[in-house]
Design a protein around this motif. Structure first.
Motif, PDB file in Angstrom:
ATOM      1  N   ILE A 104      30.066 -15.916  30.523  1.00  0.00           N
ATOM      2  CA  ILE A 104      31.420 -15.240  30.513  1.00  0.00           C
ATOM      3  C   ILE A 104      32.464 -16.516  31.003  1.00  0.00           C
ATOM      4  N   LEU A 105      33.452 -16.477  30.000  1.00  0.00           N
ATOM      5  CA  LEU A 105      34.552 -17.330  30.163  1.00  0.00           C
ATOM      6  C   LEU A 105      35.433 -16.654  30.947  1.00  0.00           C
ATOM      7  N   THR A 106      35.975 -17.139  31.974  1.00  0.00           N
ATOM      8  CA  THR A 106      36.542 -16.472  32.999  1.00  0.00           C
ATOM      9  C   THR A 106      38.074 -16.618  32.992  1.00  0.00           C
ATOM     10  N   GLY A 107      38.635 -17.215  32.043  1.00  0.00           N
ATOM     11  CA  GLY A 107      40.223 -17.269  31.783  1.00  0.00           C
ATOM     12  C   GLY A 107      40.737 -18.498  31.984  1.00  0.00           C
ATOM     13  N   THR A 108      42.052 -18.765  31.599  1.00  0.00           N
ATOM     14  CA  THR A 108      42.494 -20.079  31.643  1.00  0.00           C
ATOM     15  C   THR A 108      43.902 -20.092  32.625  1.00  0.00           C
ATOM     16  N   PRO A 109      44.131 -21.212  33.405  1.00  0.00           N
ATOM     17  CA  PRO A 109      45.400 -21.498  33.939  1.00  0.00           C
ATOM     18  C   PRO A 109      46.404 -21.814  32.876  1.00  0.00           C
ATOM     19  N   ALA A 110      47.646 -21.939  33.424  1.00  0.00           N
ATOM     20  CA  ALA A 110      48.849 -22.225  32.590  1.00  0.00           C
ATOM     21  C   ALA A 110      48.643 -23.673  32.031  1.00  0.00           C
ATOM     22  N   GLY A 111      49.438 -23.702  30.730  1.00  0.00           N
ATOM     23  CA  GLY A 111      49.586 -25.243  30.206  1.00  0.00           C
ATOM     24  C   GLY A 111      49.016 -25.103  28.915  1.00  0.00           C
ATOM     25  N   VAL A 112      48.546 -24.029  28.328  1.00  0.00           N
ATOM     26  CA  VAL A 112      47.758 -24.152  27.122  1.00  0.00           C
ATOM     27  C   VAL A 112      48.698 -24.603  25.951  1.00  0.00           C
ATOM     28  N   GLY A 113      48.105 -25.316  24.909  1.00  0.00           N
ATOM     29  CA  GLY A 113      49.125 -25.740  24.025  1.00  0.00           C
ATOM     30  C   GLY A 113      47.958 -26.300  22.590  1.00  0.00           C
ATOM     31  N   PRO A 114      48.853 -26.973  21.793  1.00  0.00           N
ATOM     32  CA  PRO A 114      48.190 -27.175  20.568  1.00  0.00           C
ATOM     33  C   PRO A 114      47.471 -28.566  20.798  1.00  0.00           C
ATOM     34  N   VAL A 115      46.274 -28.530  19.657  1.00  0.00           N
ATOM     35  CA  VAL A 115      45.684 -29.899  19.316  1.00  0.00           C
ATOM     36  C   VAL A 115      45.803 -30.225  18.297  1.00  0.00           C
ATOM     37  N   ASN A 116      45.732 -31.556  17.940  1.00  0.00           N
ATOM     38  CA  ASN A 116      45.842 -32.314  16.662  1.00  0.00           C
ATOM     39  C   ASN A 116      44.605 -32.980  16.431  1.00  0.00           C
ATOM     40  N   LYS A 117      44.228 -33.184  15.173  1.00  0.00           N
ATOM     41  CA  LYS A 117      43.017 -34.208  14.623  1.00  0.00           C
ATOM     42  C   LYS A 117      43.200 -35.558  15.560  1.00  0.00           C
TER      43      LYS A 117
END
Ligand code: MN
Length: 229
Positions: A197-210
């Motif tokens: 079970i992945l229990t969720g994420t705090p703020a700050g999500v964002g994009p990734v690049n190679k």
């Protein structure tokens, strides 16, 4: 068991810190919007609505040391760094007071997301699968047994990208605690040993690049290091 007509699919199994044996994975359940500051950044009201869930197939896992391959059909792939509960037993309608006894160990993982496809699915009221459940979408750390670390209810959740802090929360900010999540989830699905079970994420999500280097750590559980290629 009777003979199989094609080759048996490989059982996904995650290394366990300090042990030779590995943890076999059955299903991967993920909780949405479980930290208020992340719910707000995604444009939602974080009041305590019931938790909601989506799933990823077990073979979405990328084991420790494996790279994350930037997926097809997206130009906006996001990281979401999360605590993982790994179940050693299961059941239906598990009481919250009993739920933690089913957790065998904890890990840390990334719930990688094709945000553009997820946004399109939300707008069209379609399922999230193409946005969430793509190949390689769950880079994970070693699993650490509860016998070693107990049940962490607080601890820094920290993700850096190329050395820069991007997510910095605490397990104590979870709206639904791990025990509540297991109890609620077990009213919807019969849970089994091997479920994650992945229990969720705090703020700050964002994009990734190679070329990006993602380094996560959750205090009291462990670390994760992933290269985007
Ligand atoms: Mn997530």
């Amino acid at each position: 068991m009777s003979e199989l007509v094609i080759q048996r699919p490989e059982q996904v199994a995650v290394p366990v810190r300090g042990q030779v044996g590995r943890f076999p994975v059955r299903r991967i359940y993920c909780v949405g919007r479980n930290y208020a500051d992340h719910a707000i950044e995604m444009g939602h009201d974080p009041s305590r609505e019931p938790p909601f869930f989506f799933l990823k197939p077990a073979d979405c896992i990328r084991l420790p040391g494996q790279e994350f391959h930037y997926p097809s059909m997206s130009s906006d792939v996001h990281f979401e760094y999360e605590q993982v509960a790994a179940l050693g037993c299961g059941g239906r309608d598990i009481a919250a007071g009993d739920a933690l006894s089913c957790v065998w160990g904890y890990a840390t993982a990334l719930d990688m997301t094709r945000r553009d496809l997820q946004a399109e699915a939300k707008a069209l009221r379609r399922p999230w699968d193409t946005g969430k459940a793509f190949d390689g979408s769950v880079p994970i750390s070693d699993i650490v047994p509860v016998a070693e670390i107990g049940h962490p209810s607080a601890g820094r959740v920290h993700l850096r990208v190329n050395g820069e802090t991007r997510q910095d929360g605490d397990l104590n900010q979870m709206i639904w605690k791990t025990a509540d999540i297991i109890a609620y989830l077990s009213s919807l699905f019969e849970l089994f040993p091997g479920d994650l079970i992945l229990t969720g994420t705090p703020a700050g999500v964002g994009p990734v690049n190679k070329g990006d280097h993602l380094e996560g750590s959750i205090e009291g559980i462990g670390d994760l290091s992933v290269k985007v290629v």
